[in-house]
Design a protein around this motif. Structure first.
Motif, mmCIF file in Angstrom:
data_model
loop_
_atom_site.group_PDB
_atom_site.id
_atom_site.type_symbol
_atom_site.label_atom_id
_atom_site.label_comp_id
_atom_site.label_asym_id
_atom_site.label_seq_id
_atom_site.Cartn_x
_atom_site.Cartn_y
_atom_site.Cartn_z
ATOM 1 N N LEU A 109 0.488 -1.015 0.005
ATOM 2 C CA LEU A 109 -0.008 -0.146 -0.059
ATOM 3 C C LEU A 109 0.820 0.794 0.060
ATOM 4 O O LEU A 109 0.857 1.876 -1.100
ATOM 5 N N VAL A 110 1.996 1.544 1.378
ATOM 6 C CA VAL A 110 3.093 2.404 0.419
ATOM 7 C C VAL A 110 3.209 2.842 -0.709
ATOM 8 O O VAL A 110 3.688 3.763 -1.155
ATOM 9 N N ALA A 132 2.505 23.462 -10.745
ATOM 10 C CA ALA A 132 1.296 22.364 -10.819
ATOM 11 C C ALA A 132 1.483 20.876 -10.485
ATOM 12 O O ALA A 132 0.686 20.370 -10.111
ATOM 13 N N ALA A 133 2.534 20.422 -11.489
ATOM 14 C CA ALA A 133 2.984 18.835 -10.862
ATOM 15 C C ALA A 133 3.432 18.704 -8.911
ATOM 16 O O ALA A 133 2.784 17.922 -8.480
ATOM 17 N N ILE A 134 4.159 19.380 -9.616
ATOM 18 C CA ILE A 134 4.268 19.617 -7.550
ATOM 19 C C ILE A 134 3.659 19.895 -6.960
ATOM 20 O O ILE A 134 3.646 18.932 -5.620
ATOM 21 N N CYS A 135 3.299 20.337 -7.024
ATOM 22 C CA CYS A 135 1.434 21.147 -5.801
ATOM 23 C C CYS A 135 0.868 19.905 -5.892
ATOM 24 O O CYS A 135 0.051 19.692 -4.706
ATOM 25 N N ALA A 136 0.614 19.087 -7.549
ATOM 26 C CA ALA A 136 -0.623 18.203 -7.216
ATOM 27 C C ALA A 136 -0.427 17.249 -6.626
ATOM 28 O O ALA A 136 -0.634 15.904 -5.888
ATOM 29 N N ALA A 137 0.802 17.022 -6.992
ATOM 30 C CA ALA A 137 2.042 15.558 -6.369
ATOM 31 C C ALA A 137 2.006 15.390 -4.421
ATOM 32 O O ALA A 137 1.507 14.837 -3.919
ATOM 33 N N VAL A 138 2.325 16.841 -4.000
ATOM 34 C CA VAL A 138 2.396 17.304 -3.080
ATOM 35 C C VAL A 138 0.698 16.693 -1.848
ATOM 36 O O VAL A 138 1.068 15.961 -1.244
ATOM 37 N N GLY A 139 0.190 17.381 -2.623
ATOM 38 C CA GLY A 139 -1.117 17.199 -2.364
ATOM 39 C C GLY A 139 -1.937 15.852 -1.925
ATOM 40 O O GLY A 139 -1.946 15.698 -1.121
ATOM 41 N N VAL A 140 -2.316 15.498 -3.489
ATOM 42 C CA VAL A 140 -1.661 13.640 -3.254
ATOM 43 C C VAL A 140 -1.457 13.034 -2.139
ATOM 44 O O VAL A 140 -1.682 12.251 -0.936
ATOM 45 N N ALA A 141 -0.420 13.562 -1.655
ATOM 46 C CA ALA A 141 0.696 12.066 -0.973
ATOM 47 C C ALA A 141 0.346 12.676 0.475
ATOM 48 O O ALA A 141 0.094 11.608 0.922
ATOM 49 N N PHE A 144 -2.875 10.968 0.576
ATOM 50 C CA PHE A 144 -2.705 9.334 1.486
ATOM 51 C C PHE A 144 -2.171 9.405 2.883
ATOM 52 O O PHE A 144 -2.873 8.232 3.099
ATOM 53 N N ALA A 145 -0.905 9.991 2.801
ATOM 54 C CA ALA A 145 -0.245 10.094 4.474
ATOM 55 C C ALA A 145 -1.662 10.696 5.039
ATOM 56 O O ALA A 145 -1.825 9.162 6.312
ATOM 57 N N LEU A 146 -2.466 11.051 4.730
ATOM 58 C CA LEU A 146 -4.035 11.414 5.402
ATOM 59 C C LEU A 146 -4.957 10.635 6.019
ATOM 60 O O LEU A 146 -5.239 9.955 7.401
#
Length: 156
Positions: A109-110, A132-141, A144-146
């Protein structure tokens, strides 16, 4: 009576019954995630053959390769309980099987979360650019963590 460590109140079941219940529950969870990770891996393997793939920077091609490795490793780990079961079948090692399968599933899962984060980065990079790619990836990560880690751990 046995408490198999799942955080529930004690049940009127033997240790073996608890392990059987945990094994069946884990298999049901794996069925849900295995299909998705296999489709993701197949999708990722087709990307280099698309015209727009050449538009990726060298750094993003590195993200792509890391994403493919995470997806394949996730596939391996999420299918590993089946191989473990086959090897331990009729060896009366259900406790080891459930423990190993749990660990494989968590690691899988990780890696799935990392692979999905990489896919988001690649897609956003191609469609709207690097920032936008960096912002989206950080947001998605962070999502997931949350959702996959913080909330379940707080519920424990």
């Amino acid at each position: 009576m046995s408490n198999t460590g799942d955080g529930e109140s004690l049940r009127n079941e033997t240790e073996t019954e608890g392990l059987d219940r945990n094994w069946i529950s884990l298999l049901q969870e794996l069925r849900v995630v295995q299909t998705g990770v296999q489709l993701l891996t197949g999708f990722l393997l087709t990307l280099p053959f698309q015209d727009r793939f050449d538009a990726l920077s060298d750094a993003m091609k590195g993200v792509y390769l890391a994403t493919v490795l995470c997806s394949i490793a996730s596939t391996v780990l999420l299918i590993a309980p089946v191989a473990t079961h086959r090897i331990l079948f009729r060896r009366h090692r259900l406790d080891r099987l459930v423990t190993a399968a749990h660990r494989y599933a968590m690691a899988g899962l990780v890696l799935l979360g990392l692979a999905l984060t990489g896919v988001v980065a690649i897609m956003f990079y191609l469609v709207v650019g690097e920032v936008a790619a960096i912002c989206a990836a950080v947001g998605v990560a962070l999502t997931f963590a949350l959702v996959w880690l913080v909330v379940p751990l707080r519920s424990r």
